[in-house]
Structure formats: structure tokens, C-alpha cells
Design an enzyme around this catalytic site. Structure first.
Site, PDB file in Angstrom:
ATOM      1  N   CYS A  50     -11.140   3.336 -30.344  1.00 47.53           N
ATOM      2  CA  CYS A  50     -10.393   2.504 -31.287  1.00 47.53           C
ATOM      3  C   CYS A  50     -11.208   2.203 -32.544  1.00 47.53           C
ATOM      4  O   CYS A  50     -10.660   1.828 -33.561  1.00 47.53           O
ATOM      5  CB  CYS A  50      -9.898   1.227 -30.627  1.00 47.53           C
ATOM      6  SG  CYS A  50     -11.187   0.317 -29.799  1.00 47.53           S
ATOM      7  N   ASN A  51     -12.511   2.407 -32.489  1.00 49.16           N
ATOM      8  CA  ASN A  51     -13.330   2.125 -33.659  1.00 49.16           C
ATOM      9  C   ASN A  51     -13.775   3.359 -34.425  1.00 49.16           C
ATOM     10  O   ASN A  51     -14.326   3.230 -35.509  1.00 49.16           O
ATOM     11  CB  ASN A  51     -14.572   1.327 -33.264  1.00 49.16           C
ATOM     12  CG  ASN A  51     -14.248  -0.134 -33.088  1.00 49.16           C
ATOM     13  OD1 ASN A  51     -13.293  -0.629 -33.700  1.00 49.16           O
ATOM     14  ND2 ASN A  51     -14.983  -0.809 -32.252  1.00 49.16           N
ATOM     15  N   HIS A  99     -26.955  10.709 -36.359  1.00 45.65           N
ATOM     16  CA  HIS A  99     -25.710   9.949 -36.276  1.00 45.65           C
ATOM     17  C   HIS A  99     -25.244   9.803 -34.819  1.00 45.65           C
ATOM     18  O   HIS A  99     -24.986   8.694 -34.358  1.00 45.65           O
ATOM     19  CB  HIS A  99     -24.626  10.617 -37.120  1.00 45.65           C
ATOM     20  CG  HIS A  99     -23.351   9.838 -37.142  1.00 45.65           C
ATOM     21  ND1 HIS A  99     -23.230   8.638 -37.818  1.00 45.65           N
ATOM     22  CD2 HIS A  99     -22.155  10.054 -36.541  1.00 45.65           C
ATOM     23  CE1 HIS A  99     -22.008   8.158 -37.640  1.00 45.65           C
ATOM     24  NE2 HIS A  99     -21.343   9.001 -36.872  1.00 45.65           N
ATOM     25  N   GLU A 114     -23.165  -3.084 -27.740  1.00 44.63           N
ATOM     26  CA  GLU A 114     -22.078  -3.167 -26.749  1.00 44.63           C
ATOM     27  C   GLU A 114     -22.115  -1.903 -25.897  1.00 44.63           C
ATOM     28  O   GLU A 114     -22.438  -0.820 -26.393  1.00 44.63           O
ATOM     29  CB  GLU A 114     -20.728  -3.368 -27.446  1.00 44.63           C
ATOM     30  CG  GLU A 114     -20.357  -2.309 -28.477  1.00 44.63           C
ATOM     31  CD  GLU A 114     -19.589  -1.162 -27.895  1.00 44.63           C
ATOM     32  OE1 GLU A 114     -19.232  -1.252 -26.708  1.00 44.63           O
ATOM     33  OE2 GLU A 114     -19.375  -0.176 -28.615  1.00 44.63           O
ATOM     34  N   ALA A 190      -8.194 -27.930 -16.209  1.00 45.38           N
ATOM     35  CA  ALA A 190      -7.991 -26.509 -15.926  1.00 45.38           C
ATOM     36  C   ALA A 190      -7.577 -25.745 -17.180  1.00 45.38           C
ATOM     37  O   ALA A 190      -6.555 -25.073 -17.206  1.00 45.38           O
ATOM     38  CB  ALA A 190      -6.970 -26.352 -14.812  1.00 45.38           C
ATOM     39  N   GLU A 192      -7.854 -22.935 -20.326  1.00 49.66           N
ATOM     40  CA  GLU A 192      -8.026 -21.483 -20.281  1.00 49.66           C
ATOM     41  C   GLU A 192      -9.487 -21.072 -20.480  1.00 49.66           C
ATOM     42  O   GLU A 192     -10.020 -20.235 -19.762  1.00 49.66           O
ATOM     43  CB  GLU A 192      -7.169 -20.863 -21.376  1.00 49.66           C
ATOM     44  CG  GLU A 192      -6.749 -19.446 -21.071  1.00 49.66           C
ATOM     45  CD  GLU A 192      -5.805 -18.949 -22.140  1.00 49.66           C
ATOM     46  OE1 GLU A 192      -6.067 -17.885 -22.695  1.00 49.66           O
ATOM     47  OE2 GLU A 192      -4.808 -19.651 -22.428  1.00 49.66           O
TER      48      GLU A 192
END
Lengths: 439, 278
Positions: A50-51, A99, A114, A190, A192
Site C-alpha cells: 500500500c505504500n 535502494h 516497521e 471499559a 476502547e
């Protein structure tokens, strides 16, 4: 042989462009095969996440290959080339190698370090292997990229610090408690965010979970999810002394935990440290609690600060990663150059020695009256001439193999002596480096 | 230069290299260097053992009578204790704190006079080696506790103030550091207690009295009470963390004063001068 890449990434193109040029992971065969049919392209690899979308190829004529790949990327998606031209980048030779090394080591990622990108490249390589579009060079290139990524990961702290708020909380807990699998967590309210953070704690080994909420049913529901225990909201402070980590996010307009209360709780637990994570806005815990010894109180902004610091830390580590890449780059470049030089030298030597043996045999045929000693002398002389003639060209080939014009010499020598196109020596595949972790 | 002095210099050099490796490893965050440093330190420790052996052969006495010998012995006990701790905790950063301390002790030793002490009937007792070994092992364990305490304070300040500089990533967790403090206390306190008792017995045989309130004895007693208080606080009231770290540091400073200050400033029968005639 050169490596080239044409592509676009989050650095150069907005998502609207990236999504138009992406390749579906379910249909990789067609574009890969088409790439191989393009002029001047010997091997092909296609990375599409996606990137980024990147087309890698091995080619004898890098400029032609780059032009062909650019055109292909536009044509395949039915987009005019001049519309996307400004978003594309391309690299050749060393720059292309660097690269991919940077991309697979996650230095080029949106969030540096990541871990997903390496897996994505491994998948892309898997397709190239499956459809046989990767050959000797890309095989070696990709394996090298994987081992570089692994080195970067193990030798630098590029991926060692958390960059999400909830994971940062877990990491901080580890800096306070060392192990967290024997610690107990209480969730107050509680919400999220709380749930998400709690999930991180549980997936990192925490087994004892207490949940409290103004509506008890809601607490029970969440407790069931974590195989924990629900406690009534009115009594939650009584249970606080038995937990080590507190996640709170109630909608209460004022503090639900004050300085005095915490002091008392700490006394009851003999000062064993506590980590309070206050995700609520407005806050649930009096910030003065942080002044107590052995209590560490973090609110949302603090955690955000941790994430920022970690990102900065990753940036620093990225510099060290670049050094590693520079090292590995040189190594790979030598290998690539060797691919051409070594077989050329072998072929050249073979050609000269053939001529020598032929001529010696001819001479012996014409002069049957030669004594053994004379024959030996002629053979030795021929060998000496061959070796002396070969000395300089071989030295030159060896010396220039790392230069940019090394290839020109290889081509010239081949042309001059009419050497066969080299079939790559399998032995060349072995010695370069340790093999990367195989999937 | 005699053999034992030569070996001492070699030990000093190896410790210096190990310290450098530890520090560079922590600063540049290369774990590899920490591992190398440990092996260098193990090598240095081995040389140090030989050094003490050579000195023992040269003087015929347990090598802890002169200031030079005592500092060297202290450093030896410290490095040995650290290496033992490393088996359990594996924290290279601790090495980066302990190793420089050992190096400082060694440098101090190298500055002290190194003559072979004159024969002294006081030292010619089996209680002397027992006493010094126990005492120095206790010192060493408390030195490790103090270094862990310094690390604790550094790390705690970062976690509390939410300031994350490079050191935050390198230092171990607060819990680990606090548990080192506790471990050291449980080993160091009995060692020190036995050190004092054996010292009293030795004193009785040497000077004809178990306890003479000489400055060193008094100092040791003060330190003993300090550590006793910390141990008691830990076990009953739950003293831990910052307070325990501060106590460990304070205790070690007092201990250093008892070891060096009393000798160099206050005098008394329990000094290197009275032992060695220098």
C-alpha cells in the site's frame, strides 16, 4: 549485468496515485511475465504494497530497461505516462542495490523500522520464484537484501522501541517491572483505548486481569474476554493493592484516584511498584500521584511523548543502519562484477592455452626429429609466452572489476578474442556470504 | 621490577581495555562489544589471580597488608563478584559501571608504594586471610549494590520525569536493579558480619582484645548498622526502589571511608602503616 528499479512510494506519490498503479497480489503472474517480455530485461521482480510499487529488473542495457519499465507501469494500468511521470523514480546499478537494501531494512518506510515490509518483499520474491522470472542475479540480490535486513534488525535498535501508544505502555512496563507475565492488570472503565492497551498486555503474557466499570454488566463482558474477573466499581480501590498495572479511562469529570488513596494502597502493598496508565480525558488520576515513590503515572500525552522519543531513537539507529548497508553494498557489487569478470578470465586463459597447445602439436608434427629435451623446451617457452601475454589483460580485468568502466573491458576482451558468452559458474553462487534466514 | 609488579601492571592494562570496551559498547549500543568486554575482563581476572599468587609467594603473606595490596585485593574481589553476578543477571551495562570502579581501585593501587612489607607477627595468623577475604568480598558485593543503586537512580529519574534519553534504552528495568540491590544485601550482610567476627577473633589473638573501639572498628560497626537497617527496612516495611538505592550508595561511601579514610586520616592500630611499617 545491471540491476534497475522503477517505482513510486509514499515519499513521491499520494495514495490516489499509488492505488491506481498497484498490482493485485492475486494476479502477479501476468505482469511478471509481461515484464520479462520487455526489451533488455533478463529477470523481473514486482513489489506492490500500500505504500509502494516497485519494478526490479536485471538488465544488460539499464537505460533501455528503465524506459521500458516506466512505459510498462503506465500502460499496464492504462494511465498516460506523463500523468504519473513526476511521481516515479528510478535507480540503476549501485543506487538500485542500495535502494532495495534500504527498503527491505525498513529505512524507507513511513514508520522507520516497521517490520511488515520485509515480509512483503519476501512475498514478492516468492511470486518471482514461482513464475520463474527471477534468475541468478535477482535470486542472489534478494537473498542478500534479506540478510542485510536481518543484520540491520539485529545490530541496530531500529525496531527495538515501540511506536504505538499502547505498545509503548507495555514497553514502559517492562522498564519498570522487568517481567510482566506475573503481574496483574486492572482495567477501570471499559473504554476502547483501555481495551486495546489491555490486549497488548495480555498478548505479552499478563494473565491476571481485573475489570471494573460503573455498569457491572459491561465489566463482566470485558472480563470474560480476557478471562479475568469483574469487580464492582464501588469497591475497586480495595482491589488496587493487589494489582501492579492500572489502565483507566472512565468518563468521570473529576479524579477517581487521589494522592491520599494511593499512599494508603502503596503502604498496603509494601511499596511494590505500580504503573498507572491514565488514558482518560479529563484525567482519572491526580497527577500528584506521580510524586509518590514507586508509583509511575503516565497520561496520554506522556505516552505520546514516549512514542516521539522512540521515533527519534529509531532515526538515530537508522544512521547506523546506513553504514551497514554501505558495507554490504560493496560486497554485493563485487560479486555482481565478478559474475562477469571471473568467467571472462577463465575463457580468455582457455583460449590462449588452446592456441598454444595447438601450435606446439603442429610444430612437433612437422619436426619429428626433436629430442625429448628440445620438446620440453618448446613447451615451456610456449607456456611462458602465453602467461606473459595474459598477465596484463588479466591484471587489468581484475583491477577494474569494481570500477564503473570494468564492464567495458570485459566486453572488449570478449570481442577481441571471440570468447563465448559466459555460462555462470555455479561455484560463484556459494562463497559470498552466510545465507539469510530462509522463510 | 619484580614479577608480581609486572603482572599487576598487566592486570591494570587488561582492566583498562575491558573498561573501555564496556563504555564504548554502552555508548554506541553495540552488544557485541559488551560480550567481548566480558571475556577480556575474565582474562584480566585470571591474570589478577596469578598476580595475587605471585605477590603471596614474594611476601609470604596474604596480599592485603599494604595499601597497594589491599586496593588490588579489593579490585580482585570486585571483578570476581561482578563476574559471578553476570552469570545470573547478564547485564553488560552493570559492567560499564562496575569495571571503571575496579579500574580506579587498581590505579589507586599502582600509585601506592609497593615495597614488600616488613615481617609483622600480627599478620602471621590464620585469622588474617579469613578476615580480609570475608571483608573484601563483602566490600565487593556492596560496591556492586552501590553501582546498581546509581543505575537505579538514573533510570528512575528518567521513568518518573518521562524524559527518554539514550541511557533509558540502555539501562535495565527498575525491578532488575532493585533485585540486584536485595541480592547484594543478602550476600553482603552475612559476609560483612562474618568479616567483623573473624576480625574480632584475629584481634584477640593479635592484640589480646576482641574489640578496642579503634577508628576502623567503629567505622565498620557504623556501616554494619546502616546495612542492618536497610535489610530490616526491606524485609519488614517494604523499603525498596529509590530509598534502597540511596541507602546502598550511602553505605558504600561510608564503607570506602572506613577502608581508606580511617587509614589515611585517622590512624589507629588497624592501619597499613602499623601493619607494614611504611
Amino acid at each position: 549485468m545491471h540491476i534497475v528499479v522503477v517505482g513510486l512510494s509514499h515519499h513521491t506519490a499520494p495514495v490516489e496515485i499509488r492505488e491506481r498503479l498497484a498490482f493485485a497480489p492475486t494476479a502477479m503472474e501476468k505482469p511478471l511475465r509481461q515484464m520479462l517480455e520487455l526489451p533488455a530485461i533478463a529477470e523481473a521482480l514486482l513489489v506492490s504494497t500500500c505504500n509502494r510499487v516497485e519494478l526490479y529488473a536485471a538488465s544488460k542495457e539499464p537505460d533501455t530497461a528503465v524506459a521500458a519499465l516506466r512505459r510498462f507501469l503506465a500502460d499496464y494500468h492504462g494511465v498516460p505516462l506523463d500523468e504519473i511521470e513526476q511521481h516515479l523514480y528510478d535507480y540503476q546499478g549501485e543506487d538500485a542495490i542500495r535502494h532495495l537494501f534500504r527498503v527491505s531494512s525498513s529505512l524507507d518506510s513511513m514508520i522507520i523500522g516497521e517490520p511488515q515490509i520485509l515480509g512483503q518483499i519476501k512475498t514478492a520474491y516468492g511470486y518471482a520464484v514461482e513464475f520463474k522470472t527471477a534468475g541468478l542475479i535477482l535470486n542472489r540480490f534478494l537473498h542478500k537484501a534479506f540478510s542485510v535486513a536481518k543484520r540491520v534488525r539485529t545490530e541496530t535498535g531500529i525496531a527495538s522501541s515501540a511506536v504505538s501508544v499502547s505498545f509503548a505502555a507495555v514497553e514502559l512496563a517492562r522498564k519498570i517491572f522487568d517481567r510482566i507475565d506475573d503481574k496483574a492488570v486492572m482495567i477501570i472503565g471499559a473504554g476502547e483505548m483501555c481495551e486495546l492497551a489491555a490486549r497488548h498486555f495480555v498478548s505479552n503474557g499478563v494473565t491476571r486481569v481485573l475489570v471494573t466499570n460503573r455498569t457491572f454488566e459491561r465489566a463482566e463482558k470485558l472480563a470474560a474476554e480476557f478471562q479475568g474477573r469483574a469487580v464492582p466499581f464501588e469497591q475497586f480501590t480495595e482491589h488496587l493493592a493487589s494489582v501492579d498495572i492500572v489502565l483507566t479511562s472512565t468518563g468521570a469529570p473529576t479524579f477517581i484516584l487521589g494522592h491520599k488513596q494511593m499512599e494508603e494502597i502503596l503502604r498496603r502493598r509494601k511499596n511494590r511498584p505500580m504503573f498507572l496508565i491514565d488514558i482518560a480525558v479529563p484525567r482519572d488520576v491526580d497527577p500528584k500521584v506521580n510524586d509518590l515513590a514507586n508509583v509511575y503515572l503516565y497520561d496520554v500525552d506522556d505516552l505520546q511523548g514516549v512514542v516521539q522519543a522512540n521515533l527519534k531513537e529509531r532515526q538515530k539507529e537508522a544512521h547506523r543502519a546506513e553504514t551497514i548497508i554501505a558495507e554490504e553494498l560493496g560486497q554485493f557489487h563485487v560479486w555482481l562484477a565478478n559474475l562477469e569478470v571471473k568467467p571472462t578470465i577463465i575463457a580468455l586463459r582457455k583460449r590462449f592455452e588452446e592456441i598454444g597447445t595447438q601450435e606446439v602439436a603442429k610444430t612437433f608434427g612437422n619436426h619429428k626429429d626433436l629430442t625429448d629435451a628440445q620438446r620440453k623446451g618448446i613447451e615451456a617457452m610456449t607456456n611462458a609466452i602465453v602467461n606473459k601475454l595474459l598477465h596484463r589483460p588479466i591484471a587489468l580485468l581484475k583491477r577494474t572489476q569494481n570500477d564503473t568502466n570494468g564492464e567495458d573491458y570485459v566486453d572488449t576482451v570478449r570481442e577481441l578474442f571471440d570468447l563465448p558468452v559466459p555460462i555462470v559458474d555455479e561455484a560463484l553462487l556459494e562463497p559470498l556470504d552466510d545465507d539469510p534466514d530462509n522463510r | 621490577m619484580t614479577l608480581d609488579i609486572l603482572l599487576f601492571k598487566a592486570t591494570l592494562l587488561v582492566y583498562f581495555i575491558a573498561t573501555l570496551l564496556y563504555l564504548v559498547g554502552v555508548i554506541t549500543r553495540r552488544e557485541q562489544l559488551g560480550k567481548i568486554a566480558k571475556w577480556v575482563l575474565i582474562g584480566g581476572f585470571a591474570v589478577h589471580c596469578v598476580t595475587l599468587g605471585a605477590r603471596w609467594l614474594a611476601t609470604g603473606l596474604t596480599p592485603a597488608a599494604s595499601l597497594y595490596e589491599a586496593l588490588s585485593f579489593f579490585a580482585w574481589a570486585l571483578v570476581g563478584t561482578y563476574l559471578l553476578f553476570d552469570l545470573r543477571y547478564r547485564i553488560a551495562v552493570l559492567g560499564a559501571f562496575v569495571c571503571p570502579l575496579a579500574l580506579v581501585l587498581m590505579i589507586g593501587g599502582s600509585a601506592a608504594p609497593k615495597q614488600i612489607p616488613a615481617a609483622n607477627p600480627v599478620l602471621d595468623s590464620w585469622w588474617f586471610p579469613v578476615h580480609v577475604t570475608l571483608a573484601f568480598l563483602g566490600y565487593a558485593v556492596f560496591a556492586v549494590a552501590a553501582m546498581a543503586g546509581v543505575m537505579y537512580l538514573l533510570q528512575e529519574r528518567r521513568v518518573k520525569a518521562k524524559k527518554f534519553s539514550g541511557l533509558f534504552y540502555r539501562l535495565p528495568s527498575l525491578d532488575t536493579l532493585d533485585s540486584i540491590n536485595y541480592k547484594c544485601l543478602t550476600f553482603g550482610f552475612p559476609l560483612m558480619t562474618m568479616g567483623i567476627i573473624s576480625g574480632a577473633i584475629w584481634g584477640n589473638s593479635a592484640w589480646g582484645g576482641y574489640w578496642r573501639w579503634d577508628p576502623k572498628e567503629t567505622g565498620a560497626l557504623v556501616v554494619w548498622f546502616l546495612y542492618a537497617a536497610l535489610l530490616h527496612g526491606r524485609l519488614t516495611v517494604g523499603w525498596r526502589g529509590r530509598r534502597a538505592a540511596l541507602f546502598a550508595i550511602l553505605g558504600f561511601l561510608c564503607l570506602l571511608f572506613t577502608f581508606l579514610g580511617v587509614n589515611l586520616l585517622l590512624g589507629g592500630q588497624h592501619t597499613f602503616k602499623s601493619f607494614t611499617g611504611q
